[in-house]
Scaffold this motif. Structure first.
Motif, PDB file in Angstrom:
ATOM      1  N   PRO A   1       0.824  -1.221   0.000  1.00  0.00           N
ATOM      2  CA  PRO A   1       0.000   0.000   0.000  1.00  0.00           C
ATOM      3  C   PRO A   1       0.854   1.266   0.000  1.00  0.00           C
ATOM      4  CG  PRO A   1      -0.790  -1.564   1.657  1.00  0.00           C
ATOM      5  CD  PRO A   1       0.523  -2.093   1.153  1.00  0.00           C
ATOM      6  N   ARG A   2       0.372   2.255  -0.669  1.00  0.00           N
ATOM      7  CA  ARG A   2       1.043   3.554  -0.688  1.00  0.00           C
ATOM      8  C   ARG A   2       1.054   4.119   0.731  1.00  0.00           C
ATOM      9  NH1 ARG A   2       2.674   7.182  -4.328  1.00  0.00           N
ATOM     10  NH2 ARG A   2       2.351   9.409  -3.972  1.00  0.00           N
ATOM     11  N   GLY A   3       2.160   4.607   1.171  1.00  0.00           N
ATOM     12  CA  GLY A   3       2.264   5.131   2.524  1.00  0.00           C
ATOM     13  C   GLY A   3       2.728   4.111   3.538  1.00  0.00           C
ATOM     14  N   TYR A   4       3.016   2.890   3.102  1.00  0.00           N
ATOM     15  CA  TYR A   4       3.506   1.836   3.991  1.00  0.00           C
ATOM     16  C   TYR A   4       4.854   2.234   4.579  1.00  0.00           C
ATOM     17  CZ  TYR A   4       5.421  -2.834   5.140  1.00  0.00           C
ATOM     18  OH  TYR A   4       5.982  -3.919   5.759  1.00  0.00           O
ATOM     19  N   LEU A   5       4.983   2.119   5.910  1.00  0.00           N
ATOM     20  CA  LEU A   5       6.221   2.516   6.588  1.00  0.00           C
ATOM     21  C   LEU A   5       6.868   1.366   7.332  1.00  0.00           C
ATOM     22  CD1 LEU A   5       5.308   6.045   8.023  1.00  0.00           C
ATOM     23  CD2 LEU A   5       6.738   5.505   6.043  1.00  0.00           C
ATOM     24  N   GLY A   6       6.601   0.153   6.894  1.00  0.00           N
ATOM     25  CA  GLY A   6       7.220  -0.995   7.540  1.00  0.00           C
ATOM     26  C   GLY A   6       6.209  -1.830   8.291  1.00  0.00           C
ATOM     27  N   ALA A   7       6.655  -3.028   8.691  1.00  0.00           N
ATOM     28  CA  ALA A   7       5.754  -4.004   9.295  1.00  0.00           C
ATOM     29  C   ALA A   7       5.441  -3.717  10.752  1.00  0.00           C
ATOM     30  CB  ALA A   7       6.369  -5.407   9.168  1.00  0.00           C
ATOM     31  N   PHE A   8       6.273  -2.928  11.431  1.00  0.00           N
ATOM     32  CA  PHE A   8       6.187  -2.853  12.887  1.00  0.00           C
ATOM     33  C   PHE A   8       5.636  -1.510  13.344  1.00  0.00           C
ATOM     34  CE2 PHE A   8       9.854  -5.436  11.552  1.00  0.00           C
ATOM     35  CZ  PHE A   8       9.239  -6.663  11.730  1.00  0.00           C
ATOM     36  N   THR A   9       4.415  -1.238  12.924  1.00  0.00           N
ATOM     37  CA  THR A   9       3.716  -0.020  13.303  1.00  0.00           C
ATOM     38  C   THR A   9       2.555  -0.395  14.229  1.00  0.00           C
ATOM     39  OG1 THR A   9       2.106  -0.091  11.495  1.00  0.00           O
ATOM     40  CG2 THR A   9       4.264   0.882  11.005  1.00  0.00           C
ATOM     41  N   ASP A  10       1.755   0.597  14.581  1.00  0.00           N
ATOM     42  CA  ASP A  10       0.586   0.340  15.424  1.00  0.00           C
ATOM     43  C   ASP A  10      -0.549  -0.321  14.645  1.00  0.00           C
ATOM     44  OD1 ASP A  10       1.578   1.411  17.876  1.00  0.00           O
ATOM     45  OD2 ASP A  10       1.341   3.414  17.030  1.00  0.00           O
TER      46      ASP A  10
ATOM     47  N   GLU B   1       0.681  -7.829   8.383  1.00  0.00           N
ATOM     48  CA  GLU B   1       0.067  -8.777   7.452  1.00  0.00           C
ATOM     49  C   GLU B   1       0.511  -8.491   6.016  1.00  0.00           C
ATOM     50  OE1 GLU B   1      -1.964 -11.970   6.006  1.00  0.00           O
ATOM     51  OE2 GLU B   1      -1.424 -11.463   8.079  1.00  0.00           O
ATOM     52  N   THR B   2       0.668  -7.209   5.679  1.00  0.00           N
ATOM     53  CA  THR B   2       1.185  -6.851   4.353  1.00  0.00           C
ATOM     54  C   THR B   2       2.555  -7.473   4.127  1.00  0.00           C
ATOM     55  OG1 THR B   2      -0.039  -4.768   4.197  1.00  0.00           O
ATOM     56  CG2 THR B   2       1.998  -4.931   2.923  1.00  0.00           C
ATOM     57  N   ALA B   3       3.417  -7.382   5.130  1.00  0.00           N
ATOM     58  CA  ALA B   3       4.763  -7.948   5.006  1.00  0.00           C
ATOM     59  C   ALA B   3       4.725  -9.454   4.856  1.00  0.00           C
ATOM     60  CB  ALA B   3       5.605  -7.552   6.223  1.00  0.00           C
ATOM     61  N   GLN B   4       3.872 -10.116   5.634  1.00  0.00           N
ATOM     62  CA  GLN B   4       3.797 -11.574   5.557  1.00  0.00           C
ATOM     63  C   GLN B   4       3.319 -12.020   4.175  1.00  0.00           C
ATOM     64  OE1 GLN B   4       5.650 -12.077   8.081  1.00  0.00           O
ATOM     65  NE2 GLN B   4       4.433 -13.487   9.294  1.00  0.00           N
ATOM     66  N   LYS B   5       2.317 -11.344   3.651  1.00  0.00           N
ATOM     67  CA  LYS B   5       1.806 -11.691   2.320  1.00  0.00           C
ATOM     68  C   LYS B   5       2.846 -11.417   1.243  1.00  0.00           C
ATOM     69  CE  LYS B   5      -3.125 -10.905   3.256  1.00  0.00           C
ATOM     70  NZ  LYS B   5      -4.306 -10.042   2.958  1.00  0.00           N
ATOM     71  N   PHE B   6       3.558 -10.293   1.382  1.00  0.00           N
ATOM     72  CA  PHE B   6       4.541  -9.942   0.360  1.00  0.00           C
ATOM     73  C   PHE B   6       5.702 -10.927   0.363  1.00  0.00           C
ATOM     74  CE2 PHE B   6       7.858  -7.273  -1.608  1.00  0.00           C
ATOM     75  CZ  PHE B   6       7.188  -6.939  -2.774  1.00  0.00           C
ATOM     76  N   CYS B   7       6.088 -11.389   1.549  1.00  0.00           N
ATOM     77  CA  CYS B   7       7.135 -12.406   1.625  1.00  0.00           C
ATOM     78  C   CYS B   7       6.732 -13.672   0.876  1.00  0.00           C
ATOM     79  CB  CYS B   7       7.431 -12.751   3.089  1.00  0.00           C
ATOM     80  SG  CYS B   7       8.673 -11.699   3.818  1.00  0.00           S
ATOM     81  N   ARG B   8       5.510 -14.088   1.108  1.00  0.00           N
ATOM     82  CA  ARG B   8       5.045 -15.309   0.428  1.00  0.00           C
ATOM     83  C   ARG B   8       4.980 -15.104  -1.076  1.00  0.00           C
ATOM     84  NH1 ARG B   8       1.788 -15.467   5.229  1.00  0.00           N
ATOM     85  NH2 ARG B   8       0.039 -14.450   4.192  1.00  0.00           N
ATOM     86  N   LEU B   9       4.598 -13.899  -1.502  1.00  0.00           N
ATOM     87  CA  LEU B   9       4.565 -13.595  -2.927  1.00  0.00           C
ATOM     88  C   LEU B   9       5.961 -13.675  -3.535  1.00  0.00           C
ATOM     89  CD1 LEU B   9       3.038 -12.459  -5.453  1.00  0.00           C
ATOM     90  CD2 LEU B   9       3.659 -10.177  -4.613  1.00  0.00           C
ATOM     91  N   LEU B  10       6.945 -13.059  -2.857  1.00  0.00           N
ATOM     92  CA  LEU B  10       8.316 -13.130  -3.352  1.00  0.00           C
ATOM     93  C   LEU B  10       8.805 -14.572  -3.404  1.00  0.00           C
ATOM     94  CD1 LEU B  10      10.045 -10.153  -1.481  1.00  0.00           C
ATOM     95  CD2 LEU B  10       9.348 -10.228  -3.870  1.00  0.00           C
ATOM     96  N   ALA B  11       8.470 -15.348  -2.366  1.00  0.00           N
ATOM     97  CA  ALA B  11       8.912 -16.739  -2.324  1.00  0.00           C
ATOM     98  C   ALA B  11       8.315 -17.543  -3.471  1.00  0.00           C
ATOM     99  CB  ALA B  11       8.526 -17.355  -0.983  1.00  0.00           C
ATOM    100  N   GLU B  12       7.047 -17.333  -3.761  1.00  0.00           N
ATOM    101  CA  GLU B  12       6.396 -18.059  -4.861  1.00  0.00           C
ATOM    102  C   GLU B  12       7.057 -17.766  -6.198  1.00  0.00           C
ATOM    103  OE1 GLU B  12       2.403 -16.730  -4.568  1.00  0.00           O
ATOM    104  OE2 GLU B  12       1.969 -17.876  -2.733  1.00  0.00           O
ATOM    105  N   ARG B  13       7.598 -16.574  -6.338  1.00  0.00           N
ATOM    106  CA  ARG B  13       8.244 -16.177  -7.592  1.00  0.00           C
ATOM    107  C   ARG B  13       9.759 -16.406  -7.562  1.00  0.00           C
ATOM    108  NH1 ARG B  13       4.932 -12.119 -10.553  1.00  0.00           N
ATOM    109  NH2 ARG B  13       2.865 -12.188  -9.597  1.00  0.00           N
ATOM    110  N   GLY B  14      10.252 -17.017  -6.481  1.00  0.00           N
ATOM    111  CA  GLY B  14      11.677 -17.288  -6.367  1.00  0.00           C
ATOM    112  C   GLY B  14      12.520 -16.059  -6.126  1.00  0.00           C
ATOM    113  N   LEU B  15      11.918 -15.014  -5.543  1.00  0.00           N
ATOM    114  CA  LEU B  15      12.621 -13.751  -5.380  1.00  0.00           C
ATOM    115  C   LEU B  15      12.963 -13.424  -3.933  1.00  0.00           C
ATOM    116  CD1 LEU B  15      10.554 -11.566  -7.882  1.00  0.00           C
ATOM    117  CD2 LEU B  15      12.805 -12.591  -8.240  1.00  0.00           C
ATOM    118  N   LEU B  16      12.604 -14.288  -3.011  1.00  0.00           N
ATOM    119  CA  LEU B  16      12.921 -14.002  -1.613  1.00  0.00           C
ATOM    120  C   LEU B  16      14.388 -14.269  -1.325  1.00  0.00           C
ATOM    121  CD1 LEU B  16      11.788 -13.061   1.078  1.00  0.00           C
ATOM    122  CD2 LEU B  16      11.219 -15.441   1.615  1.00  0.00           C
TER     123      LEU B  16
END
Length: 382
Positions: A25-34, A40-55
């Motif tokens: 999302p636009r304005g995302y400042l990292g996984a460890f905010t309030d 959850e965005t970070a967890q999903k993005f990690c899985r996306l990178l892994a599926e594409r062999g990019l992690l």
């Protein structure tokens, strides 16, 4: 020097930026905010990178990579840090826990731990610092004593990032008393759900989930959880810290923020004080300096060599860059238009960058200790 790394790296950068634009999302400042949605965005993005062999593309194929060069892994690292690290806590497992297990673990440990990291499924934390043993890590007091076919671990760790969410801890404990404090230390791979572990969060400017105290009360681990040789952990730790420090590609975020400044200010850029624009240009030069120092360490690691002095030089340069660029960016952001989405987002990113810069002098080893390491390396070479 050509920083592009060739057309394949350029294509990889373009793909990573497209994935970030589409899935972060636009304005995302990292996984460890309030906002729990950020994690959850970070967890999903990690899985996306892994599926594409990019992690972790530079890992061997049997462990979830595709045998790419360390320079392609560097592209991934730089693009993630440039865009607020949307992998969240996974950079720890990808950048140094996994490679360390590959180099020093048993085949069983590799089969157990590496595939889940490569799939973006597991978070690790690092059990190094203690209340009286931070930068002076060799003075740690957490102990592991033999117990049948395993070990009992007792002690306290502090400043442990991600401990509230981690499934495993890369733990350093004392297994023997020796004349040299660096001897008699052993690395354990400890499951965080083991009985006897208590985690207490520490509030900080860095946001929730980031820093914690971890208490170990006769935590039992098996011989299979020992990484490398018993009493031989210090040599591994020196290698680990080199991987960790170069893996934090803060220069990429600094450069993106600095490059964005003229675009955000628009016509107001030309009215900036000349002295401020000179400092802005100097910071861009320092970004390139930090990048070059990082590349030197990466090249050495690719050859199977680890020189703590080179990692220390990089860490000093990128820490100074963090703080000095934050000062420049805060002054520039204060002159941006009060309204407008772009200006508001830029100010938020600069504020986040400033908060991190305050912690950067002690994270991953204080800058003063890095100067000592560099001085020792230079004296040894003279």
């Amino acid at each position: 020097m050509d920083f592009s790394m060739g057309p394949a790296a350029a294509e990889l950068r373009a793909e990573l930026r497209r994935l970030v634009a589409e899935h972060v999302p636009r304005g995302y400042l990292g996984a460890f905010t309030d906002d729990p949605e950020d994690l959850e965005t970070a967890q999903k993005f990690c899985r996306l990178l892994a599926e594409r062999g990019l992690l972790c593309p530079a890992w061997p194929r049997e462990y979830g990579g595709w045998g790419a060069s360390p320079w392609e892994q560097t592209v991934v690292r730089e693009e993630m840090w440039a865009h607020q690290e949307p992998r969240g806590a996974q950079y720890m497992g990808v950048n140094w826990v996994g490679p360390t297990i590959m180099r020093h673990g048993t085949p069983e440990q590799s089969r157990r731990h590496l595939p889940p990291i490569a799939r973006g499924e597991v978070i690790w934390c690092q059990g190094f610092s203690e209340p009286d043993a931070g930068s002076d890590l060799a003075s740690l007091r957490t102990t592991a004593r033999p117990d049948g076919d395993g070990w009992l671990i007792s002690g306290q760790k502090v400043w442990t990032s991600y401990a509230t969410m981690a499934r495993w801890c890369f733990l350093l404990a004392r297994t023997a008393r020796r004349e040299r404090r660096q001897e008699g230390l052993t690395i354990f791979l400890v499951p965080m759900d083991a009985p006897g572990i208590e985690v207490r969060p520490i509030g900080s400017l860095m946001g929730p989930h980031h820093l914690n105290e971890v208490f170990f009360n006769d935590v039992r681990v098996t011989a299979a959880d020992v990484l490398g040789d018993v009493d031989g952990g210090w040599a591994v730790v020196q290698e680990v810290l080199s991987f960790e420090r170069v893996g934090i590609a803060r220069y990429a975020r600094c450069e993106r923020l600095l490059q964005n400044a003229p675009r955000v200010l628009g016509d107001g850029w030309e009215s900036l004080p000349g002295e401020l624009r000179v400092r802005w240009a100097r910071m861009l030069t320092h970004c390139r300096r930090a990048r070059l120092l990082a590349y030197r360490v990466i090249a050495l690691q690719d050859e199977g060599r680890v020189r703590p002095g080179d990692a220390a030089a990089y860490r000093i340069a990128v820490t100074r860059l963090d703080q000095e660029s934050a000062e420049v960016l805060v002054e520039i952001a204060a002159l941006a238009a009060e309204d407008g989405e772009e200006a508001g987002l830029f100010r938020r990113e600069v504020e986040d960058h400033l908060r991190y810069s305050h912690a950067s002098t002690v994270a991953s080893g204080s800058v003063d200790v890095q100067r000592i390491l560099l001085a020792r390396a230079l004296l040894a070479a003279s």
